[in-house]
Design a protein around this motif. Structure first.
Motif, PDB file in Angstrom:
ATOM      1  N   HIS A 104      16.151 -20.780  72.141  1.00  0.00           N
ATOM      2  CA  HIS A 104      15.588 -21.900  71.372  1.00  0.00           C
ATOM      3  C   HIS A 104      14.111 -22.076  71.704  1.00  0.00           C
ATOM      4  CE1 HIS A 104      18.921 -23.720  69.246  1.00  0.00           C
ATOM      5  NE2 HIS A 104      19.683 -23.621  70.322  1.00  0.00           N
ATOM      6  N   LEU A 105      13.814 -21.994  72.985  1.00  0.00           N
ATOM      7  CA  LEU A 105      12.432 -22.152  73.425  1.00  0.00           C
ATOM      8  C   LEU A 105      11.548 -21.038  72.884  1.00  0.00           C
ATOM      9  CD1 LEU A 105      10.542 -23.883  75.104  1.00  0.00           C
ATOM     10  CD2 LEU A 105      11.142 -22.505  77.090  1.00  0.00           C
ATOM     11  N   LEU A 106      12.039 -19.810  72.919  1.00  0.00           N
ATOM     12  CA  LEU A 106      11.276 -18.689  72.365  1.00  0.00           C
ATOM     13  C   LEU A 106      11.049 -18.867  70.870  1.00  0.00           C
ATOM     14  CD1 LEU A 106      12.851 -15.628  74.217  1.00  0.00           C
ATOM     15  CD2 LEU A 106      10.535 -16.521  74.466  1.00  0.00           C
ATOM     16  N   ASP A 107      12.108 -19.243  70.158  1.00  0.00           N
ATOM     17  CA  ASP A 107      11.988 -19.458  68.713  1.00  0.00           C
ATOM     18  C   ASP A 107      10.990 -20.575  68.415  1.00  0.00           C
ATOM     19  OD1 ASP A 107      13.871 -17.494  68.310  1.00  0.00           O
ATOM     20  OD2 ASP A 107      15.524 -18.880  67.921  1.00  0.00           O
ATOM     21  N   TYR A 108      11.100 -21.664  69.171  1.00  0.00           N
ATOM     22  CA  TYR A 108      10.194 -22.788  68.970  1.00  0.00           C
ATOM     23  C   TYR A 108       8.750 -22.375  69.227  1.00  0.00           C
ATOM     24  CZ  TYR A 108       7.776 -27.178  69.761  1.00  0.00           C
ATOM     25  OH  TYR A 108       6.865 -28.200  69.715  1.00  0.00           O
ATOM     26  N   ASN A 109       8.530 -21.676  70.333  1.00  0.00           N
ATOM     27  CA  ASN A 109       7.175 -21.236  70.663  1.00  0.00           C
ATOM     28  C   ASN A 109       6.632 -20.281  69.608  1.00  0.00           C
ATOM     29  OD1 ASN A 109       7.016 -22.781  72.930  1.00  0.00           O
ATOM     30  ND2 ASN A 109       7.582 -21.147  74.340  1.00  0.00           N
ATOM     31  N   LYS A 110       7.486 -19.384  69.117  1.00  0.00           N
ATOM     32  CA  LYS A 110       7.043 -18.444  68.091  1.00  0.00           C
ATOM     33  C   LYS A 110       6.648 -19.201  66.820  1.00  0.00           C
ATOM     34  CE  LYS A 110       9.254 -14.553  67.737  1.00  0.00           C
ATOM     35  NZ  LYS A 110      10.310 -13.577  67.425  1.00  0.00           N
ATOM     36  N   THR A 112       5.812 -22.467  66.623  1.00  0.00           N
ATOM     37  CA  THR A 112       4.738 -23.417  66.885  1.00  0.00           C
ATOM     38  C   THR A 112       3.410 -22.729  67.141  1.00  0.00           C
ATOM     39  OG1 THR A 112       6.357 -24.913  67.851  1.00  0.00           O
ATOM     40  CG2 THR A 112       4.055 -25.367  68.328  1.00  0.00           C
ATOM     41  N   PHE A 113       3.436 -21.705  67.977  1.00  0.00           N
ATOM     42  CA  PHE A 113       2.192 -21.099  68.423  1.00  0.00           C
ATOM     43  C   PHE A 113       1.882 -19.769  67.750  1.00  0.00           C
ATOM     44  CE2 PHE A 113       3.757 -23.660  72.045  1.00  0.00           C
ATOM     45  CZ  PHE A 113       2.749 -24.609  72.024  1.00  0.00           C
ATOM     46  N   LYS A 115       0.973 -18.850  64.603  1.00  0.00           N
ATOM     47  CA  LYS A 115      -0.259 -18.834  63.820  1.00  0.00           C
ATOM     48  C   LYS A 115      -1.465 -19.059  64.720  1.00  0.00           C
ATOM     49  CE  LYS A 115      -2.539 -20.836  59.775  1.00  0.00           C
ATOM     50  NZ  LYS A 115      -3.730 -20.128  60.124  1.00  0.00           N
ATOM     51  N   PHE A 116      -1.320 -19.944  65.681  1.00  0.00           N
ATOM     52  CA  PHE A 116      -2.392 -20.222  66.624  1.00  0.00           C
ATOM     53  C   PHE A 116      -2.787 -18.951  67.378  1.00  0.00           C
ATOM     54  CE2 PHE A 116      -3.480 -21.490  71.044  1.00  0.00           C
ATOM     55  CZ  PHE A 116      -4.667 -22.147  70.786  1.00  0.00           C
ATOM     56  N   MET A 117      -1.806 -18.223  67.892  1.00  0.00           N
ATOM     57  CA  MET A 117      -2.073 -16.987  68.618  1.00  0.00           C
ATOM     58  C   MET A 117      -2.664 -15.928  67.691  1.00  0.00           C
ATOM     59  SD  MET A 117      -1.539 -17.543  71.730  1.00  0.00           S
ATOM     60  CE  MET A 117      -1.677 -15.889  72.352  1.00  0.00           C
ATOM     61  N   HIS A 118      -2.164 -15.865  66.469  1.00  0.00           N
ATOM     62  CA  HIS A 118      -2.703 -14.915  65.494  1.00  0.00           C
ATOM     63  C   HIS A 118      -4.181 -15.207  65.241  1.00  0.00           C
ATOM     64  CE1 HIS A 118      -2.875 -12.229  62.084  1.00  0.00           C
ATOM     65  NE2 HIS A 118      -3.376 -13.205  61.354  1.00  0.00           N
TER      66      HIS A 118
END
Length: 161
Positions: A104-110, A112-113, A115-118
């Motif tokens: 869940h945490l990995l999915d949420y981070n993916k 949430t972040f 586009k930001f990381m991209h």
């Protein structure tokens, strides 16, 4: 049945729901998915599996909070004798819950972040390219300075004689 990249989603769904999801995709009234496509990677299939998982987990949460106990969402309370007599089972339940939580945490981070990381990666690549152009420009200027120095030295040596 589904592509191996979707294992982290499928493992969190009951087998019956995975089969039903496959059937729904195959027999969708407006836009059925061919069987070959189900075995491959597809954004449509991944989003449908995520959607199914989300609905499934929401239903588990509703049952959990409404007092209805399910196999994988109900924790035994501390007065339960099972805690004292079945530590291996408790450990496996804890580990399963931790796996689900981490996913869940990995999915949420993916989500949430992502586009930001991209955007950060894109900006970084642009800065690297700009730095390369600057270095190339500096090299050219150094070469011009060296040529000018040689020219001056040549002119100086010619003027002495």
């Amino acid at each position: 049945m589904f592509h191996s990249d979707y294992k982290h989603i499928i493992d969190r769904l009951p087998e019956s729901l995975v089969k039903r999801t496959c059937e729904r995709l195959l027999h969708h009234s407006k836009d059925p998915v061919p069987l070959e496509s189900i075995f491959g990677k597809s954004e449509r299939i991944e989003s449908y599996l995520r959607h199914t998982l989300e609905i499934y987990e929401n239903s588990l949460n509703r049952k959990k909070y409404s007092g209805v106990q399910t196999d994988n969402s109900a924790w035994p309370d501390s007065s339960n004798q099972m805690l004292k007599h079945y530590p291996e089972e408790n450990n496996s339940r804890v580990m399963n819950e931790l796996k689900i939580l981490s996913q869940h945490l990995l999915d949420y981070n993916k989500q949430t972040f992502g586009k930001f990381m991209h955007d950060i990666e894109k900006e970084y690549r642009e800065q690297v390219n700009a730095n390369k152009k600057m270095r190339y420009g500096i090299k050219n200027l150094k070469m011009q300075v060296l040529e000018a120095e040689k020219e001056l030295a040549s002119m100086k040596s010619n003027s002495i004689y």
